[in-house]
Design an enzyme around this catalytic site. Structure first.
Site, PDB file in Angstrom:
ATOM      1  N   SER B 309       0.659  -1.121   0.306  1.00  0.00           N
ATOM      2  CA  SER B 309       0.072   0.189   0.026  1.00  0.00           C
ATOM      3  C   SER B 309       0.880   1.326  -0.003  1.00  0.00           C
ATOM      4  O   SER B 309       0.157   2.554  -0.334  1.00  0.00           O
ATOM      5  CB  SER B 309      -0.805  -0.129   0.961  1.00  0.00           C
ATOM      6  OG  SER B 309      -1.457  -1.547   1.757  1.00  0.00           O
ATOM      7  N   HIS B 352     -15.658   0.193   2.217  1.00  0.00           N
ATOM      8  CA  HIS B 352     -14.914   1.852   3.590  1.00  0.00           C
ATOM      9  C   HIS B 352     -16.111   2.442   3.021  1.00  0.00           C
ATOM     10  O   HIS B 352     -16.392   3.297   3.211  1.00  0.00           O
ATOM     11  CB  HIS B 352     -13.809   2.566   2.842  1.00  0.00           C
ATOM     12  CG  HIS B 352     -12.579   1.332   3.326  1.00  0.00           C
ATOM     13  ND1 HIS B 352     -12.065   0.390   2.986  1.00  0.00           N
ATOM     14  CD2 HIS B 352     -12.062   1.608   3.972  1.00  0.00           C
ATOM     15  CE1 HIS B 352     -10.784  -0.257   3.099  1.00  0.00           C
ATOM     16  NE2 HIS B 352     -10.711   0.819   4.869  1.00  0.00           N
ATOM     17  N   CYS B 365      -8.005   1.938   0.977  1.00  0.00           N
ATOM     18  CA  CYS B 365      -9.004   1.388   1.017  1.00  0.00           C
ATOM     19  C   CYS B 365      -8.556   1.138  -1.009  1.00  0.00           C
ATOM     20  O   CYS B 365      -7.928   1.827  -0.994  1.00  0.00           O
ATOM     21  CB  CYS B 365     -10.373   2.771   0.748  1.00  0.00           C
ATOM     22  SG  CYS B 365     -11.852   0.978  -0.837  1.00  0.00           S
TER      23      CYS B 365
END
Lengths: 372, 585
Positions: B309, B352, B365
């Site tokens: 991420s 989310h 997300c």
């Protein structure tokens, strides 16, 4: 025994002076070669050599004072004693430098092979003097097996290869000087040509390792500069670095810094040549040449065949020792470990050489007629 | 007969003169013609030229704290020239060494060089041997210098170690003046800056005899000490960072965003460079290179993994710069999207809901970035990734770096000879799939994001005057401000994934990441060896950052659990006032 006046008028000062000169130069060189570098005490080698010089002078005087005919008469006994001493060295001798060469008598080390060479020459002269004309093959064979073979065997057993080879050389030279027929020469050449490979192999097998290495190193000095050929190379460095005029007395480095082995004995010439250069070496060679030529002249003038052969034998001895030793130090000869006459440290050799010089003087002084 | 005899003697006399002439010619050759050569050889015999190693320069950290020191090293050696006259068994017994080992050392000796029998003697041992040297004239005691690494394993990968000149180096001209027995830098900074640290060896001309005994010192040139070296690292930060790792393996790279100086470079597990100081033993070396945890691998530069991420920052920048999204653009995360027969999930199974870029970053997300990445396209993502230094070597020359991998359509065509699929864009958008980065590259990226887009050359030494950046990324300042603001939220916001890095001391911005090892869903239940790798990139303070760093924890699970706390400890160690900091400069 009274000393005749003519003994003094005919005294050979040339031989005495050359021999004394070389011995004094030798003592100086021994001093320089063994000098300590930093502090430390000067080793006593040179003092001992001075003692030996005086003993040698006394021996010389004694030898000069008796008629050399007496030497001829006693040559058998002298030779037998010499042989016994060689035998004794094998039995009693102590180990030194991989070879047994000494007998210890009290504080002295006595080296019979040095003395024996003179006994040997005496005996050969006696035998050959009884032969009229040139030597036949039979004469040569008798002489070889009667007087040469056994000592050669004993010397090889020690093993003292250097002295053995030199005795053989003196024998050959004396035979040649006595004279041989054309038949002998032809035969000798043929035998030599045929036997060289066989004898070579046999001798090679009998050699000790260090002897083989020395021979190999002589043939190829560059194979291992730190090992076998070290002696030769360091000697050449010493002599070569002396240059034309030398480094000066007590300025040599190769000897006292221990790069030269046997610096005060077998390699004493290297130390001398380093300090005195080409000029000094040339002068020393000239003095040796004078001694040898004087010996030959004595032989020419000797009043009898025994005197002629004896002075020739002694002169050959000086010549061969001189050439082989100096030849070794400059890389012309293999390292055989024989001393330079009158120069090298060593009592037995010095006294023997003084006796030999005394015999030369004796023969020359008595060249005209019998004194009695 | 008589005339015959004297004739013969004349021949003999002639031959004698000839023989003497031979000797004379030879003497002429040796003494006059080759005299100079032999004079040189005679001097070489007598004179020994010893090289005296120069004291090595000291290595300091950026605050002037010494990291190494030179200590005396006593060694007892045997003079090879004395071998023949020496009772080796007595010496073996006296020095308490194995007789067989002694014989082996003698067999392997080099000519004319003392044989080292025993090194590292204590003062007590030296005194004991010295008192009895007169009984053993073949022994000598040498004193040398040895390097002591004061912090041991801390910073070992960066500082490096010394080793003997190896045979291939000995042939190279730049090592010409180095004494054969000398130690030179063989790893890390010791190697990179060897020329600076090394100094100039001195020279001693000594008169020796054939036994190698020293007689007189004729001439001496003292050695010139090597220059000291001030590294860019902060040893307190380094120590805190390494301690924070505990027994975990991984890496940390911290940069000063305004200069590119490397404040810390950690690779765990580490090794003790003191093992190398006098030549590492074979068993120690085997233990190091055979260890399953590979302590000699510099994980900061030589391990490459999917950035996870943390790469979403690149996707976000690409999408913003290409104006396919705006900060206010929202996507609806329902926990995943499907593409053909494949489905791409979000890490949060329930989804989310509808979120904008800010929350997409703070809560990381996946779905948001699938879609943003799809809009931007793989080539734009790759373009911005490369601008930030990903996919290429950083230029930290400590070891041979891994380059990482930033895939695009051309790469796929060239390497796999296949077209690029949208699913691969999805994977790449969240830093999975083909994307590979090293910790050092991510440090460069986060440093550039934090400092307004400037890429500096990473430096190992402290800089004394301001430096120019290598380049500026082509990204608008507003874009970077948006990202930085969100990164602050990652740590500061209650729902932020980097909440574990929140500090009471300083305002930290950061981003978590997870590099998948296996694509299993329930990661907590797999054994550690198969657990995901954890990333955390961070900088602080958010306004005017003084430190930017990356933390990589092998098999650390999610970045928020293991990597973020390490980052926090490191940042606090660097930024909070320390007692010893003031006294050292």
């Amino acid at each position: 025994m009274k000393i005749d006046r003519r003994l003094i008028t005919n005294f050979d000062w040339v031989v005495l002076c050359t021999v004394l000169f070389i011995t004094v130069v030798g003592i100086m060189t021994i001093f320089s070669a063994t000098r300590p570098l930093i502090g430390g005490e000067q080793p006593s080698f040179y003092i001992k050599q001075i003692y030996w010089l005086f003993i040698g002078l006394v021996a010389l005087a004694l030898v000069v004072s008796v008629d050399y005919i007496w030497l001829s008469r006693t040559s058998h006994i002298v030779y037998a004693v010499g042989l016994l001493l060689l035998l004794a060295v094998l039995i009693l001798g102590r180990i030194g430098l991989g070879a047994q060469r000494w007998i210890n008598i009290g504080p002295f080390s006595f080296q019979p092979s040095e003395l024996f060479k003179l006994c040997f020459i005496l005996m050969l002269s006696r035998y050959m003097s009884m032969i009229h004309g040139t030597m036949s093959i039979r004469n040569i064979l008798i002489a070889f097996f009667a007087f040469v073979f056994l000592p050669l065997l004993l010397l090889l057993k020690q093993p003292d290869l250097g002295t053995a080879v030199i005795l053989l050389l003196i024998f050959v030279l004396m035979v040649l000087a006595k004279g041989v027929g054309r038949k002998v020469i032809t035969l000798a050449v043929i035998i030599a040509l045929i036997s060289v490979p066989f004898v070579g192999n046999i001798i090679w097998d009998e050699l000790k390792d260090y002897q083989k290495k020395r021979l190999l190193a002589f043939v190829q000095p560059d194979i291992d500069p730190e090992g076998v050929s070290y002696h030769i190379n360091q000697s050449k460095v010493a002599i070569g670095s002396g240059g034309a005029f030398g480094k000066g007395y007590l300025k040599g480095t190769q000897g006292p810094f221990r790069f030269l082995p046997e610096k005060h004995t077998d390699f004493v010439f290297s130390v001398f040549a380093e300090e005195w250069g080409f000029i000094g070496s040339l002068f020393l060679l000239a003095v040796y040449l004078i001694l040898i030529l004087r010996g030959l002249d004595t032989a020419k003038r000797a009043k009898d065949e025994f005197g002629r052969l004896l002075s020739l034998g002694i002169t050959f001895m000086f010549l061969v020792y001189c050439f082989v030793n100096i030849g070794m130090t400059i890389g012309l000869m293999p390292v055989v470990g024989i001393p330079l006459p009158f120069m090298s440290y060593g009592g037995t050799a010095l006294v023997t050489n003084f006796i030999a010089a005394g015999i030369l003087i004796n023969i020359r002084a008595r060249r005209f007629e019998l004194f009695y | 007969m008589k005339t015959n005899g004297s004739e013969r003697i004349r021949v003999i006399a002639f031959a004698t003169v000839l023989l003497f002439l031979v000797l004379t010619v030879r003497l002429l050759q040796l003494q006059v013609l080759q005299g100079e050569k032999f004079k040189r050889l005679s001097n070489e015999n007598r004179l020994r030229i010893e090289k005296v190693p120069a004291p090595r320069g000291i290595i300091y950290d950026r605050n002037g704290i010494p990291l190494v020191k030179n200590s005396p090293y006593y060694c007892v050696s045997l003079l090879p020239e004395m071998l023949k006259k020496t009772d080796l068994n007595a010496i073996a017994k006296f020095l308490n060494i194995d007789a067989e080992e002694l014989n082996r050392k003698i067999e392997n000796r080099k000519p004319f060089e003392p044989i080292k029998l025993k090194g590292g003697l204590s003062f007590k041992e030296v005194a004991f041997i010295e008192a009895r040297l007169s009984d053993y004239p073949a022994l000598i005691i040498d004193v040398e210098e040895t390097r002591h690494y004061l912090y041991g394993k801390v910073g070992a990968h960066l500082i490096g170690y010394l080793g003997k000149l190896n045979p291939s180096q000995a042939k190279r001209p730049d090592f010409k003046d180095i004494p054969r027995e000398a130690f030179i830098g063989q790893w890390g900074v010791e190697k990179l800056f060897d020329k600076t640290l090394r100094g100039i060896p001195g020279k001693r001309v000594i008169e020796v005899d054939a036994l190698g005994r020293q007689l007189r010192l004729l001439h001496e040139e003292p050695p010139v000490k090597g220059d000291d070296l001030y590294l860019s690292i902060d040893i307190n930060l380094q120590k805190a960072a390494e301690e924070a790792f505990g027994r975990r393996t991984g890496a940390l790279v911290a940069l000063k965003p305004s200069t590119g100086e490397i404040l810390s470079l950690v690779s765990r597990p580490s090794f003790d460079p003191n093992l190398f100081a006098r030549g590492i033993s074979y068993t120690d070396w085997l233990r190091l290179i055979r260890s399953r945890k590979a302590p000699m691998l510099n994980r900061a530069l030589q391990s490459q993994y999917p950035p996870g991420s943390t790469f979403k920052l690149i996707t976000a920048i690409a999408a913003l710069e290409k104006e396919v999204i705006k900060p206010e653009t929202t996507f609806n995360c329902t926990g995943g999207i499907s593409h053909g027969r494949w489905s791409f999930g979000c890490w949060k199974p329930g989804g989310h809901g509808t979120l904008s870029l800010y929350r997409a970053i703070t809560e990381s997300c996946d779905v948001y970035f699938y879609l943003a990445g799809k809009e931007a396209g793989i080539n734009s993502i790759a373009e911005y990734a490369r601008q930030f230094g990903l996919g290429e070597e950083t230029g930290i020359r400590l070891v041979k770096e891994k380059t990482g991998l930033i895939p695009d359509k051309a790469w796929k065509k060239r390497v796999k000879n296949e077209p690029w699929y949208l699913g691969e864009t999805y994977n790449a958008s969240i830093g999975q799939g083909y994307v590979l980065t090293t910790p050092a590259q991510l440090a460069m990226m986060i440093s550039a994001i934090s400092n307004g887009g400037y890429i500096y050359e990473p430096r190992l030494t402290r800089i004394e005057s301001p430096v120019e950046p290598v380049r500026k990324v082509k990204v608008k300042k507003e874009t970077l401000d948006i990202i930085k603001d969100a990164l602050r939220g990652v740590v500061a916001d209650e729902h932020g994934t980097g909440y574990a890095a929140r500090s009471t001391v300083v305002d930290i911005g950061g981003k978590t990441g997870t590099a998948q090892v296996i694509s299993a869903k329930r990661r907590q239940q797999v054994p550690e060896a198969l657990r995901d790798h954890a990333w955390f990139v961070a900088f602080a303070p958010v306004e005017n950052p003084e430190i930017a760093l990356v933390v990589f924890v092998e098999h650390g699970g999610h970045g928020s659990e293991t990597a973020a706390p390490i980052a926090k400890k490191a940042i606090e160690a660097y930024l909070s006032p320390k007692e010893n900091k003031s006294e050292d400069r």
